[in-house]
Design an enzyme around this catalytic site. Sequence first.
Site, PDB file in Angstrom:
ATOM      1  N   LEU A 167       8.951 -15.970  33.208  1.00 41.84           N
ATOM      2  CA  LEU A 167       8.282 -15.147  32.196  1.00 41.84           C
ATOM      3  C   LEU A 167       6.780 -15.426  32.101  1.00 41.84           C
ATOM      4  O   LEU A 167       6.083 -14.783  31.330  1.00 41.84           O
ATOM      5  CB  LEU A 167       8.962 -15.318  30.835  1.00 41.84           C
ATOM      6  N   ARG A 168       6.296 -16.381  32.883  1.00 41.61           N
ATOM      7  CA  ARG A 168       4.854 -16.603  33.124  1.00 41.61           C
ATOM      8  C   ARG A 168       4.036 -17.101  31.941  1.00 41.61           C
ATOM      9  O   ARG A 168       2.859 -17.416  32.103  1.00 41.61           O
ATOM     10  CB  ARG A 168       4.198 -15.322  33.676  1.00 41.61           C
TER      11      ARG A 168
ATOM     12  N   ASP B 117      12.310 -25.310  39.686  1.00 46.28           N
ATOM     13  CA  ASP B 117      12.288 -24.084  40.489  1.00 46.28           C
ATOM     14  C   ASP B 117      10.871 -23.646  40.842  1.00 46.28           C
ATOM     15  O   ASP B 117       9.944 -23.744  40.030  1.00 46.28           O
ATOM     16  CB  ASP B 117      12.997 -22.938  39.774  1.00 46.28           C
TER      17      ASP B 117
ATOM     18  N   HIS C 215      16.363 -25.491  43.464  1.00 46.20           N
ATOM     19  CA  HIS C 215      15.632 -24.597  44.381  1.00 46.20           C
ATOM     20  C   HIS C 215      15.753 -25.247  45.757  1.00 46.20           C
ATOM     21  O   HIS C 215      15.053 -26.203  46.081  1.00 46.20           O
ATOM     22  CB  HIS C 215      14.173 -24.500  43.926  1.00 46.20           C
TER      23      HIS C 215
ATOM     24  N   ASN D 226      11.115 -15.811  48.085  1.00 46.72           N
ATOM     25  CA  ASN D 226      11.557 -17.102  48.565  1.00 46.72           C
ATOM     26  C   ASN D 226      12.826 -17.507  47.826  1.00 46.72           C
ATOM     27  O   ASN D 226      12.792 -17.628  46.613  1.00 46.72           O
ATOM     28  CB  ASN D 226      10.463 -18.150  48.330  1.00 46.72           C
TER      29      ASN D 226
ATOM     30  N   ASP E 206      16.097 -13.891  39.374  1.00 46.10           N
ATOM     31  CA  ASP E 206      14.863 -14.525  39.886  1.00 46.10           C
ATOM     32  C   ASP E 206      13.665 -13.591  39.669  1.00 46.10           C
ATOM     33  O   ASP E 206      12.746 -13.521  40.494  1.00 46.10           O
ATOM     34  CB  ASP E 206      14.987 -14.924  41.361  1.00 46.10           C
TER      35      ASP E 206
ATOM     36  N   HIS F  82       4.265 -10.531  39.560  1.00 48.20           N
ATOM     37  CA  HIS F  82       2.964 -10.935  40.088  1.00 48.20           C
ATOM     38  C   HIS F  82       1.955  -9.847  39.814  1.00 48.20           C
ATOM     39  O   HIS F  82       2.310  -8.672  39.662  1.00 48.20           O
ATOM     40  CB  HIS F  82       3.041 -11.176  41.601  1.00 48.20           C
TER      41      HIS F  82
HETATM   42 ZN    ZN Z   1      13.418 -20.826  43.474  1.00 49.16          ZN
HETATM   43 ZN    ZN Z   2      12.839 -18.606  40.728  1.00 52.73          ZN
END
Ligand code: ZN
Ligand code: ZN
Length: 444
Positions: free
Chosen positions: A68-69, A157, A184, A283, A310, A314
């Site tokens: 959620l940045r 992560d 991760h 990724n 996920d 961006h």
């Molecule tokens: Zn990840």
């Molecule tokens: Zn992630």
Amino acid sequence: MSSQRPILLRGGRVLDPSRNIDDVGDVLVSDGRIESASGRIGSHDDAEIIDCDGCIVSPGFIDVHCHLREPGREDVETIATGARAAAAGGFTAVCAMPNTDPVTDNQAAVGFIIRQAQRADASRVHVIGAISVGQMGERLAEFGEMVAAGAVAVSDDGKPVVSAQLMRTALEYARSFSIPVIDHCEEPTLALGGSMNEGIVSARLGLKGIPSEAEEIMVIRDILLARRSGGHVHLAHMSTHGSVELIRWGKDRGINVTAEVCPHHVSLTEERILSYDTNAKMNPPLRTAKDVEALRNAVKDGTIDMIATDHAPHHYDEKEREFADAPNGIVGLETALAVAVTNLVKRGHIDFRTLVEKMSCAPARLFGLPGGTFAHGSPADVTVFDPQLSWRVDPSEFLTKGRNTPYAGMTLEGRAICTIVGGKVVHRLASDGANARQSRASSG
Ligand SMILES: [Zn+2]
Ligand SMILES: [Zn+2]
């Protein structure tokens, strides 16, 4: 909150795998709780009535993996915009990853996110704390304090936990708080400099690839460490057929391992990168058709426990770079349901019951979160979705600030019509395609 009007969800297909219920009927919520969820309830004084004819009414979807940045990149997403995007996608709760700036690695940082989420007044936001201080991979964060503040899991992560010893200690420590360690899985020396799957396509495009083994080495390492420690390892965003075999191996031995798959890894292959579209860069990377097939089968047979987005917004400019330099990740909260319905259910890989299990019941049960059931008295978190509604993905209509999706322009099937959190409607579909339904939905 408790003075809300009751809501009667009328005439939908009530699908609650947690209680083995799959019947056309009504769901009544009042005072933020599930009052009744079976059979016909008939008329009810002063309840708001929502017509669910042709729709599936299920316990609310829970996404155990999103970014959620906030704090740090509020230009890209905030907890509020993420929570509203989640509601629009049919998610009544999401779990926010800690790779923010600063990293969510302490009690105060956890508290900040919880407060922001309460203010957002949309989907619930659960907090995932970091495994290591600053996600530096050196020192364990204070799990106990973060759990006391409300954290539901830990993860670094975005970065792998390189030190096996640190991961071992994390699993042991997390076990004492009964929380999962979200992994991760990426062996960094093999993945270094890679921007897509390593194979024929990467060779043709002249891009450095990331081999499947970069994921699988960490998958088996951490399954073995979970066996040693007794801790719960949850493997994020699985992408290879080899990982599926290793998870199966671990589960067959009773090791405490769970796993998630993202909608993009069961719907797209590395061929999608032939046009160098950075909206297909993530990724772990998109893999081969063989991997996609294995992951679909693993969702069906239970090797993969849940579907998680996920969601990784961006900034437009950042995704506009050369493929090798562009950041990883796509938005997913508003397309996850439709991508899963279109690629898993409509193609016959799983049924709707399994879809609801993977998107609601399993995340609640395995992460110890509220929801995931219509049991009497449980929180009134409900997702109503139309499994037939087909719609064209137009990123300009997203509620997330992110526009980075590989599904732009695609026509998908399945969409959330109404999302209810704690007995309150937080999303109601109001697009052109749903006008007929909207007008049929009556009030009072
Ligand atoms: Zn990840
Ligand atoms: Zn992630």
